[in-house]
Scaffold this motif. Structure first.
Motif, PDB file in Angstrom:
ATOM      1  N   ASP A 255       0.634  -1.291  -0.140  1.00 18.84           N
ATOM      2  CA  ASP A 255       0.038  -0.108   0.029  1.00 18.84           C
ATOM      3  C   ASP A 255       0.871   1.484  -0.054  1.00 18.84           C
ATOM      4  N   ASN A 256       2.014   1.141   0.359  1.00 20.31           N
ATOM      5  CA  ASN A 256       3.070   2.603   0.305  1.00 20.31           C
ATOM      6  C   ASN A 256       3.176   2.596  -1.182  1.00 20.31           C
ATOM      7  N   PHE A 257       2.917   2.126  -2.296  1.00 22.09           N
ATOM      8  CA  PHE A 257       3.018   2.237  -3.722  1.00 22.09           C
ATOM      9  C   PHE A 257       1.665   2.198  -4.496  1.00 22.09           C
ATOM     10  N   THR A 258       1.311   3.211  -4.933  1.00 18.68           N
ATOM     11  CA  THR A 258       0.160   3.449  -5.709  1.00 18.68           C
ATOM     12  C   THR A 258      -0.047   2.577  -6.758  1.00 18.68           C
ATOM     13  N   PRO A 259      -1.101   1.781  -6.600  1.00 24.24           N
ATOM     14  CA  PRO A 259      -1.120   0.862  -7.722  1.00 24.24           C
ATOM     15  C   PRO A 259      -1.359   1.637  -9.178  1.00 24.24           C
ATOM     16  N   GLY A 260      -0.413   0.940 -10.014  1.00 22.83           N
ATOM     17  CA  GLY A 260      -0.574   1.301 -11.491  1.00 22.83           C
ATOM     18  C   GLY A 260       0.212   2.633 -11.723  1.00 22.83           C
ATOM     19  N   ALA A 261       0.975   3.297 -10.606  1.00 21.11           N
ATOM     20  CA  ALA A 261       1.589   4.482 -10.881  1.00 21.11           C
ATOM     21  C   ALA A 261       2.765   4.741 -11.940  1.00 21.11           C
TER      22      ALA A 261
ATOM     23  N   LEU B  14       5.619 -11.713  -7.806  1.00 20.62           N
ATOM     24  CA  LEU B  14       4.456 -11.694  -8.806  1.00 20.62           C
ATOM     25  C   LEU B  14       3.443 -10.879  -8.031  1.00 20.62           C
ATOM     26  N   GLN B  15       2.947 -11.006  -6.837  1.00 21.43           N
ATOM     27  CA  GLN B  15       1.920 -10.309  -6.214  1.00 21.43           C
ATOM     28  C   GLN B  15       2.505  -8.841  -6.274  1.00 21.43           C
ATOM     29  N   THR B  16       3.760  -8.736  -6.229  1.00 23.96           N
ATOM     30  CA  THR B  16       4.450  -7.076  -6.198  1.00 23.96           C
ATOM     31  C   THR B  16       4.000  -6.779  -7.598  1.00 23.96           C
ATOM     32  N   LEU B  17       4.532  -7.482  -8.562  1.00 20.83           N
ATOM     33  CA  LEU B  17       4.313  -7.033  -9.703  1.00 20.83           C
ATOM     34  C   LEU B  17       2.968  -6.600 -10.430  1.00 20.83           C
ATOM     35  N   GLU B  18       2.026  -7.622  -9.843  1.00 20.74           N
ATOM     36  CA  GLU B  18       0.507  -7.436 -10.109  1.00 20.74           C
ATOM     37  C   GLU B  18      -0.060  -6.258  -9.430  1.00 20.74           C
ATOM     38  N   HIS B  19       0.375  -5.964  -8.303  1.00 21.94           N
ATOM     39  CA  HIS B  19      -0.091  -4.662  -7.415  1.00 21.94           C
ATOM     40  C   HIS B  19       0.434  -3.120  -7.939  1.00 21.94           C
ATOM     41  N   LEU B  20       1.695  -3.467  -8.774  1.00 21.18           N
ATOM     42  CA  LEU B  20       2.217  -2.032  -9.378  1.00 21.18           C
ATOM     43  C   LEU B  20       1.814  -1.930 -10.755  1.00 21.18           C
TER      44      LEU B  20
ATOM     45  N   ARG C  51       0.109 -14.850 -15.708  1.00 19.13           N
ATOM     46  CA  ARG C  51      -0.657 -13.518 -15.246  1.00 19.13           C
ATOM     47  C   ARG C  51      -0.493 -12.625 -15.984  1.00 19.13           C
ATOM     48  N   PHE C  52       0.395 -12.701 -16.905  1.00 21.01           N
ATOM     49  CA  PHE C  52       0.812 -11.561 -17.838  1.00 21.01           C
ATOM     50  C   PHE C  52       1.178 -12.227 -19.197  1.00 21.01           C
ATOM     51  N   SER C  53       1.031 -11.325 -20.407  1.00 23.72           N
ATOM     52  CA  SER C  53       1.461 -11.454 -21.617  1.00 23.72           C
ATOM     53  C   SER C  53       3.031 -11.554 -21.583  1.00 23.72           C
ATOM     54  N   VAL C  54       3.782 -12.405 -21.934  1.00 23.69           N
ATOM     55  CA  VAL C  54       5.277 -12.182 -21.765  1.00 23.69           C
ATOM     56  C   VAL C  54       5.828 -12.618 -22.932  1.00 23.69           C
ATOM     57  N   SER C  55       6.791 -12.008 -23.478  1.00 18.21           N
ATOM     58  CA  SER C  55       7.531 -12.124 -24.645  1.00 18.21           C
ATOM     59  C   SER C  55       9.290 -11.751 -24.303  1.00 18.21           C
ATOM     60  N   GLU C  56       9.931 -12.528 -25.224  1.00 19.72           N
ATOM     61  CA  GLU C  56      11.342 -12.509 -24.893  1.00 19.72           C
ATOM     62  C   GLU C  56      11.593 -11.403 -25.910  1.00 19.72           C
TER      63      GLU C  56
END
Ligand SMILES: C[S@@+](CC[C@H](N)C(=O)[O-])C[C@H]1O[C@@H](n2cnc3c(N)ncnc32)[C@H](O)[C@@H]1O
Length: 199
Positions: free
Chosen positions: A111-117, A137-143, A171-176
């Motif tokens: 919560d110290n980091f605004t989601p999607g900022a 992964l939880q952190t990536l999803e939050h941010l 959880r995400f679209s991933v490409s190398e």
């Protein structure tokens, strides 16, 4: 006791010299490859909002600040003093306000980091401890918002690293987007949903 070593290189006409340990020195390659990729691809970071996870020496965050971004450079509490001193030592005074060093332990106090900022979430060599994969992964999803681009540079050393990529793909679209064969470093781009935007 492992004595500190210096790593030096030049980006955007600035010479950067970070203090690191012998252990981190060898793990700097993914950061170096991601810095080179951002510059080589001409990815426009001017005034973009960037967060770096697991920054370690801060090399990547420093380079991204020099490339014009506003950067939140994060790591666990224990790494912050060393990180802050590398950042302060390598940024000219006029750019220092653009780089903020902040504690972020994956999965904690998000919560110290605004989601999607953030426009970009960057990480170099942060996929290596299986017990942290779920929190990372939880952190990536939050941010991450719909417009955020995640770039992770990784050395694929163990089976478990592939496991993380599988979890990321769920959880995400991933490409190398890049592979540096001389350093054996892969760069993965991840975005929410099915987006595969150019930068
Ligand atoms: C191998 S180092 C890479 C450092 C830096 N990104 C680089 O490329 O030089 C991994 C970094 O992840 C950080 N890290 C490990 N587990 C973490 C966690 N649970 N939360 C936040 N950072 C973590 C470590 O403190 C360390 O700085």
């Amino acid at each position: 006791f492992l004595p500190p070593v210096m790593f030096g290189d030049s980006w955007s006409s600035y010479h950067i010299q970070v203090v690191t340990s012998v252990v981190f020195f060898f793990s700097l390659l993914p950061a170096v490859v991601l810095c080179a990729y951002l510059e080589m691809e001409g990815i426009d970071l001017k005034d973009r909002s960037v967060i770096e996870l697991g920054a370690g020496t801060g090399l990547l965050g420093i380079v991204v600040t020099l490339l014009g971004a506003h950067v939140t450079i994060t790591d666990r509490a224990a790494a912050l003093e060393f990180l802050e001193s590398n950042v302060q030592a390598n940024l000219p005074p006029e750019l220092r306000p653009r780089a903020v060093v902040k504690e972020l332990t994956w999965g904690k106090d998000l919560d110290n980091f605004t989601p999607g900022a953030f426009d970009f979430i960057l990480g170099a060599d942060i996929v290596y401890l299986e017990e942290t994969f779920a929190e990372l992964l939880q952190t990536l999803e939050h941010l991450c918002s719909e417009r955020t681009v995640i770039l992770l540079s990784c050395r694929i050393r163990y089976e478990r690293d592939l496991k993380f990529l599988k979890m990321l793909r769920e959880r995400f679209s991933v490409s190398e987007v890049h592979y540096d064969s001389s350093k054996d470093v892969h760069i993965y781009k991840a975005q929410r949903g099915s987006r595969r935007d150019d930068f």
